[in-house]
Structures are given as structure tokens and as C-alpha cells.
Write an enzyme that holds these catalytic residues in place. Sequence first.
Site, mmCIF file in Angstrom:
data_model
loop_
_atom_site.group_PDB
_atom_site.id
_atom_site.type_symbol
_atom_site.label_atom_id
_atom_site.label_comp_id
_atom_site.label_asym_id
_atom_site.label_seq_id
_atom_site.Cartn_x
_atom_site.Cartn_y
_atom_site.Cartn_z
ATOM 1 N N LYS A 90 -3.394 -3.938 8.557
ATOM 2 C CA LYS A 90 -4.199 -3.438 9.668
ATOM 3 C C LYS A 90 -5.688 -3.632 9.419
ATOM 4 O O LYS A 90 -6.430 -3.988 10.319
ATOM 5 C CB LYS A 90 -3.945 -1.939 9.908
ATOM 6 C CG LYS A 90 -2.517 -1.585 10.252
ATOM 7 C CD LYS A 90 -2.389 -0.109 10.614
ATOM 8 C CE LYS A 90 -2.792 0.854 9.498
ATOM 9 N NZ LYS A 90 -1.960 0.757 8.273
ATOM 10 N N ARG B 108 2.871 7.544 0.471
ATOM 11 C CA ARG B 108 2.187 7.194 1.731
ATOM 12 C C ARG B 108 3.161 6.549 2.711
ATOM 13 O O ARG B 108 3.068 6.745 3.914
ATOM 14 C CB ARG B 108 0.999 6.272 1.441
ATOM 15 C CG ARG B 108 -0.160 7.020 0.777
ATOM 16 C CD ARG B 108 -1.160 6.081 0.153
ATOM 17 N NE ARG B 108 -1.792 5.221 1.122
ATOM 18 C CZ ARG B 108 -2.309 4.031 0.824
ATOM 19 N NH1 ARG B 108 -2.260 3.573 -0.411
ATOM 20 N NH2 ARG B 108 -2.869 3.317 1.768
ATOM 21 N N ARG C 144 -8.109 0.652 -5.021
ATOM 22 C CA ARG C 144 -8.149 1.992 -4.424
ATOM 23 C C ARG C 144 -7.318 2.953 -5.256
ATOM 24 O O ARG C 144 -6.238 2.618 -5.700
ATOM 25 C CB ARG C 144 -7.567 1.945 -3.007
ATOM 26 C CG ARG C 144 -8.533 1.438 -1.989
ATOM 27 C CD ARG C 144 -7.871 1.183 -0.656
ATOM 28 N NE ARG C 144 -7.036 2.288 -0.179
ATOM 29 C CZ ARG C 144 -6.559 2.341 1.065
ATOM 30 N NH1 ARG C 144 -6.852 1.391 1.942
ATOM 31 N NH2 ARG C 144 -5.799 3.346 1.456
ATOM 32 N N ARG D 250 -3.651 -5.182 -4.220
ATOM 33 C CA ARG D 250 -4.799 -5.144 -3.311
ATOM 34 C C ARG D 250 -6.076 -4.757 -4.062
ATOM 35 O O ARG D 250 -6.074 -3.859 -4.895
ATOM 36 C CB ARG D 250 -4.488 -4.107 -2.233
ATOM 37 C CG ARG D 250 -5.560 -3.918 -1.225
ATOM 38 C CD ARG D 250 -4.982 -3.411 0.051
ATOM 39 N NE ARG D 250 -4.619 -2.003 0.021
ATOM 40 C CZ ARG D 250 -4.201 -1.345 1.097
ATOM 41 N NH1 ARG D 250 -4.074 -1.970 2.255
ATOM 42 N NH2 ARG D 250 -3.887 -0.079 1.023
ATOM 43 N N ARG E 219 -2.576 8.893 13.528
ATOM 44 C CA ARG E 219 -1.628 8.904 12.415
ATOM 45 C C ARG E 219 -0.443 9.827 12.713
ATOM 46 O O ARG E 219 0.492 9.870 11.947
ATOM 47 C CB ARG E 219 -2.324 9.510 11.231
ATOM 48 C CG ARG E 219 -2.796 8.742 10.007
ATOM 49 C CD ARG E 219 -2.311 7.452 9.658
ATOM 50 N NE ARG E 219 -2.405 7.182 8.236
ATOM 51 C CZ ARG E 219 -3.346 6.431 7.664
ATOM 52 N NH1 ARG E 219 -4.275 5.851 8.378
ATOM 53 N NH2 ARG E 219 -3.324 6.233 6.361
HETATM 54 P P1 AMP Z 1 -5.957 4.171 5.125
HETATM 55 O O1 AMP Z 1 -7.110 3.415 4.595
HETATM 56 O O2 AMP Z 1 -5.857 4.109 6.630
HETATM 57 O O3 AMP Z 1 -4.653 3.825 4.454
HETATM 58 O O4 AMP Z 1 -6.230 5.714 4.798
HETATM 59 C C1 AMP Z 1 -6.336 6.180 3.469
HETATM 60 C C2 AMP Z 1 -6.151 7.684 3.430
HETATM 61 O O5 AMP Z 1 -7.155 8.315 4.231
HETATM 62 C C3 AMP Z 1 -4.829 8.180 4.013
HETATM 63 O O6 AMP Z 1 -3.779 8.146 3.059
HETATM 64 C C4 AMP Z 1 -5.201 9.594 4.428
HETATM 65 O O7 AMP Z 1 -5.284 10.448 3.316
HETATM 66 C C5 AMP Z 1 -6.610 9.422 4.949
HETATM 67 N N1 AMP Z 1 -6.626 9.086 6.402
HETATM 68 C C6 AMP Z 1 -7.077 7.939 6.983
HETATM 69 N N2 AMP Z 1 -6.954 7.990 8.320
HETATM 70 C C7 AMP Z 1 -6.409 9.203 8.598
HETATM 71 C C8 AMP Z 1 -6.026 9.855 9.799
HETATM 72 N N3 AMP Z 1 -6.175 9.273 11.001
HETATM 73 N N4 AMP Z 1 -5.505 11.095 9.702
HETATM 74 C C9 AMP Z 1 -5.346 11.721 8.512
HETATM 75 N N5 AMP Z 1 -5.671 11.158 7.347
HETATM 76 C C10 AMP Z 1 -6.204 9.911 7.375
#
Ligand code: AMP
Length: 210
Positions: A13, A166, A155, A127, A88
Amino acid sequence: MDLILLGAPGAGKGTQSSLLAERLGMEKIATGDILRDAVRRGTELGLEAKAFMDAGELVPDAVIFGLVKSALETPAAEAGAIFDGFPRNVPQAQKLEEILDEMGRTLGAVVVIDVPEEVLVRRMSGRRTDPETGNVYHVEHNPAPAEIAGRLVQRDDDREETVRHRLQVYRAATEPLIEFYESAEVPVYHVRGDRSIDLVRDEIVSLVGR
Ligand code: AMP
């Protein structure tokens, strides 16, 4: 018109939303990127979010709503936003509907990037991110230019155990959004994400491009 990219962590994404934003002249709004930036800068938001992120849990909805609203209110987002990592869960999707309605914006489509689970785990463990530009690479599939390879970082939440958690959170909280949008009669397109970055991008552009 606004777009949502849905897909499990590691589906691509982040990469695709950057490419699409550039190609379609839209603004990428990635809640994960905004949160990671806040953690790096040590802001109050970052301190609040960090423990959830490190555990692979979702950050509380109320925190996320504020971020999304301010991101949408910037002039760059006027022409259209591409949401990456938001919504989410169903309450976030309902809130997004409310925010878009209030602002007189419309959700044009949802694109779901489908990738088999074993591919996701392999992808995330390889990654690496460039902390200076935020660009994302992969040690095998998309190596960074040699001159920046030394500054790449992994990360914290890309360790295998956290990745598996996750993925569970994705299946339980986020995947139901596919049905949510299908029953809301928003066009939902599925693309196969286990192909080259360019092929995936071209397919998405041909589905949603203006
Ligand atoms: P991502 O980079 O989208 O995989 O997000 C990394 C982490 O940020 C996730 O595992 C959540 O802990 C937090 N996070 C990102 N976007 C959201 C969201 N829309 N709602 C809740 N937590 C989020």
C-alpha cells in the site's frame, strides 16, 4: 475524489499510494507514516502511539481521527486524497464517511491489494526504509541505490512475531471493511499484489485513473 487502498501489512500500500499520488496528482495520507514521524520527533502524539505500534496493535481511534482531519484540511489534499492504512476498522470507516460528507468530498473507490500470507511475511522481514525520504525498499526485490544503502533502517514492528500479530489484527479488524464498502455500494476493486510494482501500479491506474 478520494481513494482508499486496503490490504494486509506488507501488501504494498505504501509503495503504490506514493506512485499513484504522483501519477494522479493526489495527496497520499498514510496514518502509519504520520505516526512514525511523530514517534521520531518525540511529540505527545508519538509518545501516546508508540507502545501500540511496537506491539502491532491499533492506535486508539480518537487519536487517528484528529490526524486524518488535519491531513485532509491541507491545500495539497484538495484535489483528492489516497488513504493508506486508514480506515483500519468499521468505526474508522464510519467516521471517514462523516468527515468526507461534512467536507463535501466523495469516496470514489476502494482498491484491495491481495497478497498471499507467506509472501507478506517474507516481504516485511526484508523491508527497509530510508529515514531521510521515507522511501521503502526490499533487500531482495527492490534494493536501494548503493549510495544510500548504509542509512536504511528496519521498522521496529517488522520483526516476524509482530508481523504475525499485525496480520491477525488485519484479518479481525480491517478485512471486514471490504464487505462494509461493498454493501455501501462504493466500487471495490481487487488487484493481485504479488507481481511487479509497475504492473500493480498500471492496473490500479487503469481501474481508477481519471
Ligand atoms: P502501517 O504503516 O499502516 O502498517 O501502520 C503501522 C502501525 O501504526 C500500525 O500497526 C498501528 O499501530 C498504527 N496505525 C497506523 N494507521 C492506523 C490506523 N488507521 N488506526 C490505528 N492504528 C494505526
